[in-house]
Motif scaffolding. Structure first.
Motif, PDB file in Angstrom:
ATOM      1  N   UNK A 181      20.298  44.221 -14.856  1.00 22.49           N
ATOM      2  CA  UNK A 181      19.243  43.205 -14.765  1.00 22.49           C
ATOM      3  C   UNK A 181      17.871  43.752 -15.120  1.00 22.49           C
ATOM      4  N   UNK A 182      17.735  45.071 -15.146  1.00 25.82           N
ATOM      5  CA  UNK A 182      16.430  45.670 -15.429  1.00 25.82           C
ATOM      6  C   UNK A 182      16.145  45.775 -16.931  1.00 25.82           C
ATOM      7  N   UNK A 183      17.147  45.522 -17.765  1.00 32.05           N
ATOM      8  CA  UNK A 183      16.986  45.771 -19.199  1.00 32.05           C
ATOM      9  C   UNK A 183      15.863  44.922 -19.796  1.00 32.05           C
ATOM     10  N   UNK A 184      15.680  43.713 -19.296  1.00 36.11           N
ATOM     11  CA  UNK A 184      14.628  42.832 -19.832  1.00 36.11           C
ATOM     12  C   UNK A 184      13.248  43.164 -19.261  1.00 36.11           C
ATOM     13  N   UNK A 185      13.221  43.840 -18.127  1.00 36.77           N
ATOM     14  CA  UNK A 185      11.941  44.177 -17.502  1.00 36.77           C
ATOM     15  C   UNK A 185      11.329  45.460 -18.057  1.00 36.77           C
ATOM     16  N   UNK A 186      12.150  46.264 -18.722  1.00 34.46           N
ATOM     17  CA  UNK A 186      11.694  47.548 -19.240  1.00 34.46           C
ATOM     18  C   UNK A 186      11.039  47.368 -20.613  1.00 34.46           C
ATOM     19  N   UNK A 187       9.923  48.040 -20.827  1.00 29.64           N
ATOM     20  CA  UNK A 187       9.238  47.957 -22.111  1.00 29.64           C
ATOM     21  C   UNK A 187      10.107  48.544 -23.224  1.00 29.64           C
TER      22      UNK A 187
END
Length: 225
Positions: free
Chosen positions: A91-97
């Protein structure tokens, strides 16, 4: 535990006897890249790998660090480390630059090399791999390839690989040995660490682990060891 370590290392085998033969094996890799059947690809790579690994074992025993270079050259081309890295981020893939995502993929790729190289130190020359028939349709984008690590006098070890078809090529992105998924295990670890360490800390941790020196473990038939 040792059976699991051996299963992960051996099922992913793709080694060469000496670096002077790199051109020969690069030519074989080019042929493998054209294979459109995931089972056929996996079988050719693993059977060739076991033959090469047996031939190079004495050299690797003298210098375990050679495993990292060998695996980077011979195994990594058959792993979709970008897809696997994104799955691990979850789920973090979209939050990471974007820059951090690239740095994570690169660090994860190096981490995979070291992890498989360390697992490879559990190899025994009496072991072999048998690839089982695979039910994959022509339109399927995900394939499951099952295999067994076999060795005289020891129980078979079931190993399952998951492959994805991207960019006109089949490549592995996960493996299960004795019911344990490498990808799922790492995804849980990173998911638990992300709130505490952040993406920068996660990347640094992967890099530190990727730089660890390889060591040989003592062999044991005890399934509890």
């Amino acid at each position: 535990m040792k059976k699991l370590v051996s299963a992960i290392a051996l099922a992913c085998a793709c080694l060469v006897p000496t670096f002077t033969s790199t051109a020969v094996y690069a030519a074989e890799q080019a042929q493998y890249a054209d294979i459109q059947d995931p089972r056929e690809l996996f079988e050719k790579v693993t059977q060739s790998a076991f033959k090469r690994f047996k031939a190079s074992w004495s050299e690797v025993k003298q210098n375990p660090e050679l495993l990292k270079q060998i695996i980077r050259e011979e195994l990594l081309p058959y792993i979709d480390h970008e897809y696997a890295a994104f799955k691990v981020l979850g789920k973090y893939v979209r939050d990471v630059k974007a820059d951090d995502r690239k740095a994570f993929v690169d660090a994860f790729s190096d981490y995979i090399v070291t992890i498989y190289a360390q697992l490879f130190t559990q190899y025994r020359e009496t072991q072999d791999i048998i690839v089982q028939p695979t039910m994959a349709g022509e339109e399927d984008k995900i394939a499951v390839v099952r295999s067994k690590i076999v060795e005289p006098g020891r129980p078979d070890i079931d190993v399952t690989f998951k492959l994805i078809y991207r960019n006109n090529q089949w490549r592995a992105f996960d493996m299960e040995a004795e019911g344990i998924s490498v990808l799922s295990t790492k995804r849980k670890e990173i998911g638990a660490a992300m709130p505490r360490m952040g993406i920068t800390g996660i990347i640094k941790d992967l890099k530190d682990k990727a730089e660890q020196k390889l060591t040989f473990k003592s062999d044991s038939s005890d399934p509890q060891s």
